[in-house]
Design a protein around this motif. Structure first.
Motif, PDB file in Angstrom:
ATOM      1  N   THR A  31      -9.849 -12.559 -13.844  1.00  0.00           N
ATOM      2  CA  THR A  31     -10.912 -13.568 -13.841  1.00  0.00           C
ATOM      3  C   THR A  31     -11.310 -13.871 -12.401  1.00  0.00           C
ATOM      4  O   THR A  31     -10.621 -13.478 -11.456  1.00  0.00           O
ATOM      5  N   SER A  32     -12.359 -14.658 -12.253  1.00  0.00           N
ATOM      6  CA  SER A  32     -12.783 -15.078 -10.917  1.00  0.00           C
ATOM      7  C   SER A  32     -11.690 -15.905 -10.249  1.00  0.00           C
ATOM      8  O   SER A  32     -11.533 -15.905  -9.030  1.00  0.00           O
ATOM      9  N   HIS A  33     -10.838 -16.570 -11.078  1.00  0.00           N
ATOM     10  CA  HIS A  33      -9.714 -17.380 -10.563  1.00  0.00           C
ATOM     11  C   HIS A  33      -8.549 -16.492 -10.144  1.00  0.00           C
ATOM     12  O   HIS A  33      -7.478 -17.005  -9.805  1.00  0.00           O
ATOM     13  N   ASN A  34      -8.720 -15.151 -10.213  1.00  0.00           N
ATOM     14  CA  ASN A  34      -7.651 -14.204  -9.878  1.00  0.00           C
ATOM     15  C   ASN A  34      -6.489 -14.248 -10.866  1.00  0.00           C
ATOM     16  O   ASN A  34      -5.346 -13.927 -10.518  1.00  0.00           O
ATOM     17  N   LYS A  35      -6.794 -14.650 -12.117  1.00  0.00           N
ATOM     18  CA  LYS A  35      -5.763 -14.632 -13.156  1.00  0.00           C
ATOM     19  C   LYS A  35      -5.870 -13.299 -13.904  1.00  0.00           C
ATOM     20  O   LYS A  35      -6.977 -12.890 -14.303  1.00  0.00           O
ATOM     21  N   VAL A  36      -4.738 -12.667 -14.113  1.00  0.00           N
ATOM     22  CA  VAL A  36      -4.720 -11.425 -14.904  1.00  0.00           C
ATOM     23  C   VAL A  36      -4.872 -11.778 -16.382  1.00  0.00           C
ATOM     24  O   VAL A  36      -4.251 -12.733 -16.857  1.00  0.00           O
ATOM     25  N   VAL A  37      -5.729 -11.025 -17.080  1.00  0.00           N
ATOM     26  CA  VAL A  37      -5.934 -11.257 -18.517  1.00  0.00           C
ATOM     27  C   VAL A  37      -5.636  -9.969 -19.275  1.00  0.00           C
ATOM     28  O   VAL A  37      -6.153  -8.911 -18.901  1.00  0.00           O
ATOM     29  N   ASN A  38      -4.794 -10.041 -20.276  1.00  0.00           N
ATOM     30  CA  ASN A  38      -4.583  -8.923 -21.194  1.00  0.00           C
ATOM     31  C   ASN A  38      -5.329  -9.263 -22.481  1.00  0.00           C
ATOM     32  O   ASN A  38      -5.130 -10.356 -23.008  1.00  0.00           O
ATOM     33  N   PHE A  39      -6.199  -8.361 -22.932  1.00  0.00           N
ATOM     34  CA  PHE A  39      -7.048  -8.742 -24.066  1.00  0.00           C
ATOM     35  C   PHE A  39      -7.427  -7.545 -24.924  1.00  0.00           C
ATOM     36  O   PHE A  39      -7.368  -6.396 -24.485  1.00  0.00           O
TER      37      PHE A  39
END
Ligand code: SF4
Length: 458
Positions: free
Chosen positions: A402-410
């Motif tokens: 994300t723009s917040h630099n959070k990794v997302v698994n989806f």
């Protein structure tokens, strides 16, 4: 066809330098060998920020010596901060090494390889930007941009000023050109690199308007480059985190909602001993200003535990700041004396190892608890994600950031390099999980088509 194998240790600046080293070697006709034992040229791009980094590298170097014993035509080269910190001593201690070069001399590797003498050569001047060399990007849609080299600070524990030299900024015009070329090449996210990015431009001559280039000014220029969707940067120094940079985050659509603000310690007494040039209240002032302008921004940090003289009370003050700020993530390190640094000469009040480890455990527990609490704010929201590839722990799922630099698994259908909307269903301290909104994929596809429908607000 000569084959090279390059192992990279350390920070993003080293990852950038390695992409340039590969680009340069391939422009000389070399190809990359998947395995070290298949290469004629064995290279290392080293780090020297902590003792652990050195010992990890020396194990790999030992393997290179074995391979050279088996095949005498193999050439062994060592670049990066470890090589720079030892200079000619590299050859005394490791006589099988053929070429050694500092971070400012990557281009000299080409000179060495094209020269006819293959006797041991060392190159340790601080000159030139690796950013001028051709690049072989690891991911076609993400690019590193070296905006400056070196650091003028003198943090007492840090080896970087001695291995990367004084701060030198690249002219803004050159950087805008490079980012435009990246965008034309398919890059969507660019990360600006410097040891201290927010002091960018101070060494550059004043422009026609009599103004000096500034980091905020550079962000505005790069935000205007077509095709670049995201701008990140690392690493800023709290002493130079000015309001114009913070406002740039709020005003510029491409500047990501993440700020890395290294704390190192929550105790003003220890910050003084570290020569960090800010104290606890100045640091918290910066955080307050960031939160005022960017309430949802993600803040990450670096913290050192066990700096010489750190008392239980000092450590408690670090824990207090972690609680007060509520970081989205933090890199935590145990103090490691680096040769040639001021802190390495301190012999009194050293923190015993068991105490360091116990403090580290308490800090990590608190950081994770805070990060978990912070990341719950994303659950139920739809976030734009830049897809990076397949999830590391589930091949059926995708992974992105994300723009917040959070990794997302989806779960979803998007391809690496695509920006897509993901509804977040759950969050841990490290990662988010969710599902791609396929409806939005159709809208995005339509929008990206030659006659797109009107664009909704972000
Ligand atoms: S700001 Fe301090 S810690 Fe960072 S690179 Fe410079 S001297 Fe090292």
């Amino acid at each position: 066809m000569k084959r090279y194998h390059l192992t990279t240790f350390g920070c993003q600046m080293n990852e950038h330098d390695s992409e340039r080293m590969k680009g340069m070697l391939e422009s000389l006709g070399y190809v990359e060998a998947p395995e070290r034992d298949e290469a004629e040229l064995i290279l290392f791009n080293t780090c020297s920020i902590r003792e652990a980094a050195d010992s990890r590298f020396l194990t790999h170097l030992g393997e290179a010596r074995k391979l050279k014993r088996e095949r005498s035509e193999v050439v062994v080269g060592v670049g990066g901060c470890w090589a720079q910190s030892l200079k000619e001593e590299v050859f005394e201690r490791f006589p099988f090494v053929d070429v050694a070069f500092g971070p400012g001399q990557v281009h000299m590797l080409a000179e060495f390889l094209t020269s006819d003498s293959l006797s041991a050569q060392g190159y340790f001047e601080f000159e030139g930007f690796t950013g001028h060399l051709p690049s072989r990007r690891t991911r076609p849609f993400q690019g590193w941009l070296q905006i400056s080299v070196g650091c003028n600070c003198a943090c007492s524990y840090c080896i970087v000023p001695s291995t990367r030299g004084r701060e030198v900024s690249r002219p803004a015009g050159e950087l805008v050109e490079e980012v435009a070329a990246m965008a034309a090449d398919g890059v969507r996210e660019v990360t600006l690199l410097g040891q201290n990015v927010n002091s960018y431009g101070r060494d550059l001559p004043r422009g026609e308007d009599g103004q000096r280039a500034s980091f905020a000014g550079l962000l505005h220029k790069l935000d205007a480059v077509d095709g670049i969707e995201r701008i990140r940067y690392t690493s800023p120094h709290p002493k130079d985190m000015r309001e114009d940079v913070i406002r740039a985050h709020a005003e510029l659509a491409s500047v990501c909602e993440h700020i890395h603000l290294p704390l190192q310690s929550g105790s003003s007494r220890i910050l003084k001993a570290m020569r960090r040039t800010y104290d606890r209240s100045r640091y918290l002032d910066r955080v307050a200003m960031i939160r005022e302008h960017l309430p949802d921004v993600a803040i990450s940090t670096d913290i050192i535990v066990g700096f010489p003289g750190e008392s239980e009370e000092d450590f408690e003050q670090t824990l207090e700041v972690v609680e007060q700020v509520g970081y989205d993530s933090a890199f935590t390190f145990v103090f490691s004396p680096r040769r040639g640094t001021e802190a390495a000469t301190i012999t009194e009040d050293l923190v015993p190892h068991p105490v360091k480890s116990a403090r580290m455990e308490r800090l990590v527990e608190l950081v994770q608890r805070e990060a978990r609490a912070r990341s719950q704010r994303f659950v139920g929201r739809t976030l734009e994600v830049l897809v990076e590839g397949t999830s590391r722990n589930d091949p059926e799922r995708l992974r992105g950031r994300t723009s917040h630099n959070k990794v997302v698994n989806f779960t979803g259908l998007a391809a690496p390099g695509e920006l897509t909307d993901v509804r977040i269903d759950s969050a841990t301290s490290q990662t988010l999980a969710g599902e791609e909104l396929l409806r939005d994929r159709v809208t995005r596809a339509l929008r990206a088509s030659p006659n797109p429908p009107a664009r909704a607000a972000r």
